[in-house]
Design a protein around this motif. Sequence first.
Motif, PDB file in Angstrom:
ATOM      1  N   GLY A  40       3.580  48.364 -43.674  1.00 55.86           N
ATOM      2  CA  GLY A  40       3.174  47.769 -42.402  1.00 55.86           C
ATOM      3  C   GLY A  40       3.442  48.677 -41.214  1.00 55.86           C
ATOM      4  O   GLY A  40       2.647  48.744 -40.271  1.00 55.86           O
ATOM      5  N   THR A  41       4.553  49.400 -41.258  1.00 55.27           N
ATOM      6  CA  THR A  41       4.897  50.294 -40.156  1.00 55.27           C
ATOM      7  C   THR A  41       3.959  51.492 -40.096  1.00 55.27           C
ATOM      8  O   THR A  41       3.589  51.935 -39.002  1.00 55.27           O
ATOM      9  CB  THR A  41       6.365  50.745 -40.274  1.00 55.27           C
ATOM     10  N   LEU A  42       3.576  52.017 -41.241  1.00 59.56           N
ATOM     11  CA  LEU A  42       2.595  53.106 -41.242  1.00 59.56           C
ATOM     12  C   LEU A  42       1.276  52.637 -40.627  1.00 59.56           C
ATOM     13  O   LEU A  42       0.636  53.365 -39.860  1.00 59.56           O
ATOM     14  CB  LEU A  42       2.384  53.641 -42.659  1.00 59.56           C
ATOM     15  N   ASP A  43       0.894  51.419 -40.938  1.00 54.70           N
ATOM     16  CA  ASP A  43      -0.309  50.835 -40.358  1.00 54.70           C
ATOM     17  C   ASP A  43      -0.163  50.698 -38.845  1.00 54.70           C
ATOM     18  O   ASP A  43      -1.056  51.088 -38.078  1.00 54.70           O
ATOM     19  CB  ASP A  43      -0.573  49.458 -40.998  1.00 54.70           C
ATOM     20  N   THR A  44       0.981  50.171 -38.393  1.00 51.48           N
ATOM     21  CA  THR A  44       1.237  50.018 -36.958  1.00 51.48           C
ATOM     22  C   THR A  44       1.262  51.368 -36.257  1.00 51.48           C
ATOM     23  O   THR A  44       0.727  51.519 -35.154  1.00 51.48           O
ATOM     24  CB  THR A  44       2.571  49.277 -36.727  1.00 51.48           C
ATOM     25  N   LEU A  45       1.879  52.361 -36.897  1.00 49.36           N
ATOM     26  CA  LEU A  45       1.940  53.705 -36.327  1.00 49.36           C
ATOM     27  C   LEU A  45       0.537  54.274 -36.127  1.00 49.36           C
ATOM     28  O   LEU A  45       0.213  54.800 -35.052  1.00 49.36           O
ATOM     29  CB  LEU A  45       2.766  54.621 -37.238  1.00 49.36           C
ATOM     30  N   LEU A  46      -0.290  54.149 -37.127  1.00 52.46           N
ATOM     31  CA  LEU A  46      -1.661  54.657 -37.044  1.00 52.46           C
ATOM     32  C   LEU A  46      -2.458  53.945 -35.957  1.00 52.46           C
ATOM     33  O   LEU A  46      -3.101  54.593 -35.121  1.00 52.46           O
ATOM     34  CB  LEU A  46      -2.365  54.508 -38.403  1.00 52.46           C
ATOM     35  N   ILE A  47      -2.403  52.631 -35.942  1.00 49.26           N
ATOM     36  CA  ILE A  47      -3.144  51.866 -34.933  1.00 49.26           C
ATOM     37  C   ILE A  47      -2.633  52.176 -33.529  1.00 49.26           C
ATOM     38  O   ILE A  47      -3.422  52.373 -32.599  1.00 49.26           O
ATOM     39  CB  ILE A  47      -3.073  50.349 -35.232  1.00 49.26           C
ATOM     40  N   SER A  48      -1.300  52.240 -33.374  1.00 53.82           N
ATOM     41  CA  SER A  48      -0.722  52.558 -32.064  1.00 53.82           C
ATOM     42  C   SER A  48      -1.148  53.942 -31.594  1.00 53.82           C
ATOM     43  O   SER A  48      -1.436  54.139 -30.404  1.00 53.82           O
ATOM     44  CB  SER A  48       0.808  52.485 -32.126  1.00 53.82           C
ATOM     45  N   TYR A  49      -1.188  54.891 -32.506  1.00 51.50           N
ATOM     46  CA  TYR A  49      -1.607  56.244 -32.140  1.00 51.50           C
ATOM     47  C   TYR A  49      -3.087  56.273 -31.735  1.00 51.50           C
ATOM     48  O   TYR A  49      -3.469  56.898 -30.752  1.00 51.50           O
ATOM     49  CB  TYR A  49      -1.355  57.233 -33.279  1.00 51.50           C
ATOM     50  N   ILE A  50      -3.908  55.562 -32.493  1.00 49.27           N
ATOM     51  CA  ILE A  50      -5.340  55.505 -32.175  1.00 49.27           C
ATOM     52  C   ILE A  50      -5.557  54.890 -30.786  1.00 49.27           C
ATOM     53  O   ILE A  50      -6.372  55.368 -29.999  1.00 49.27           O
ATOM     54  CB  ILE A  50      -6.124  54.723 -33.257  1.00 49.27           C
ATOM     55  N   LEU A  51      -4.814  53.836 -30.472  1.00 48.31           N
ATOM     56  CA  LEU A  51      -4.987  53.154 -29.192  1.00 48.31           C
ATOM     57  C   LEU A  51      -4.385  53.906 -28.004  1.00 48.31           C
ATOM     58  O   LEU A  51      -4.934  53.873 -26.907  1.00 48.31           O
ATOM     59  CB  LEU A  51      -4.385  51.745 -29.255  1.00 48.31           C
ATOM     60  N   THR A  52      -3.247  54.576 -28.227  1.00 47.19           N
ATOM     61  CA  THR A  52      -2.568  55.235 -27.107  1.00 47.19           C
ATOM     62  C   THR A  52      -2.812  56.736 -27.043  1.00 47.19           C
ATOM     63  O   THR A  52      -2.736  57.329 -25.965  1.00 47.19           O
ATOM     64  CB  THR A  52      -1.046  55.010 -27.171  1.00 47.19           C
ATOM     65  N   GLY A  53      -3.036  57.352 -28.194  1.00 44.44           N
ATOM     66  CA  GLY A  53      -3.179  58.803 -28.243  1.00 44.44           C
ATOM     67  C   GLY A  53      -1.859  59.534 -28.052  1.00 44.44           C
ATOM     68  O   GLY A  53      -1.825  60.752 -27.927  1.00 44.44           O
ATOM     69  N   GLU A  54      -0.760  58.805 -28.019  1.00 43.98           N
ATOM     70  CA  GLU A  54       0.576  59.368 -27.794  1.00 43.98           C
ATOM     71  C   GLU A  54       1.447  59.136 -29.034  1.00 43.98           C
ATOM     72  O   GLU A  54       1.698  57.990 -29.412  1.00 43.98           O
ATOM     73  CB  GLU A  54       1.245  58.696 -26.595  1.00 43.98           C
ATOM     74  N   VAL A  55       1.927  60.224 -29.625  1.00 38.09           N
ATOM     75  CA  VAL A  55       2.767  60.107 -30.816  1.00 38.09           C
ATOM     76  C   VAL A  55       4.088  59.411 -30.488  1.00 38.09           C
ATOM     77  O   VAL A  55       4.549  58.547 -31.241  1.00 38.09           O
ATOM     78  CB  VAL A  55       3.030  61.502 -31.445  1.00 38.09           C
ATOM     79  N   ALA A  56       4.709  59.756 -29.358  1.00 39.63           N
ATOM     80  CA  ALA A  56       6.002  59.180 -28.991  1.00 39.63           C
ATOM     81  C   ALA A  56       5.901  57.666 -28.778  1.00 39.63           C
ATOM     82  O   ALA A  56       6.762  56.907 -29.239  1.00 39.63           O
ATOM     83  CB  ALA A  56       6.552  59.852 -27.743  1.00 39.63           C
ATOM     84  N   ILE A  57       4.878  57.226 -28.099  1.00 40.26           N
ATOM     85  CA  ILE A  57       4.702  55.785 -27.859  1.00 40.26           C
ATOM     86  C   ILE A  57       4.412  55.074 -29.184  1.00 40.26           C
ATOM     87  O   ILE A  57       4.977  54.013 -29.464  1.00 40.26           O
ATOM     88  CB  ILE A  57       3.575  55.522 -26.837  1.00 40.26           C
ATOM     89  N   ALA A  58       3.553  55.668 -29.995  1.00 43.34           N
ATOM     90  CA  ALA A  58       3.221  55.070 -31.292  1.00 43.34           C
ATOM     91  C   ALA A  58       4.465  54.961 -32.170  1.00 43.34           C
ATOM     92  O   ALA A  58       4.685  53.936 -32.833  1.00 43.34           O
ATOM     93  CB  ALA A  58       2.145  55.893 -31.993  1.00 43.34           C
ATOM     94  N   ALA A  59       5.299  55.991 -32.169  1.00 42.25           N
ATOM     95  CA  ALA A  59       6.525  55.967 -32.966  1.00 42.25           C
ATOM     96  C   ALA A  59       7.505  54.915 -32.442  1.00 42.25           C
ATOM     97  O   ALA A  59       8.182  54.242 -33.233  1.00 42.25           O
ATOM     98  CB  ALA A  59       7.180  57.336 -32.975  1.00 42.25           C
ATOM     99  N   SER A  60       7.590  54.758 -31.134  1.00 43.64           N
ATOM    100  CA  SER A  60       8.460  53.729 -30.551  1.00 43.64           C
ATOM    101  C   SER A  60       8.008  52.336 -30.963  1.00 43.64           C
ATOM    102  O   SER A  60       8.824  51.495 -31.360  1.00 43.64           O
ATOM    103  CB  SER A  60       8.460  53.828 -29.026  1.00 43.64           C
TER     104      SER A  60
END
Length: 87
Positions: A40-60
């Motif tokens: 689930g976290t890998l899924d959230t990380l990918l979606i967050s990165y796609i939406l924000t374009g920021e690795v740090a925000i997606a990882a948070s």
Amino acid sequence: MIVDQLILDKKASKKKFSEDKKSERPIRSVAKAVSWRVIGTLDTLLISYILTGEVAIAASIASIDFVTKMFLYFVHERVWNKIGWGK
């Protein structure tokens, strides 16, 4: 018919864990929670990165998601383990 099963299951649920082979040990629930949260976290990380374009925000976002949802899943599993319906 369903009521009979619920009553019979309730009587059976009063057994100790060592006598109850239908029940799961808490460590199994922990292992299931961790493995599911990794997916689930890998899924959230990918979606967050796609939406924000920021690795740090997606990882948070993914980190907070991992901890909170793992805890909620564990509690959910333990509650459902006490319910005899469908066992």
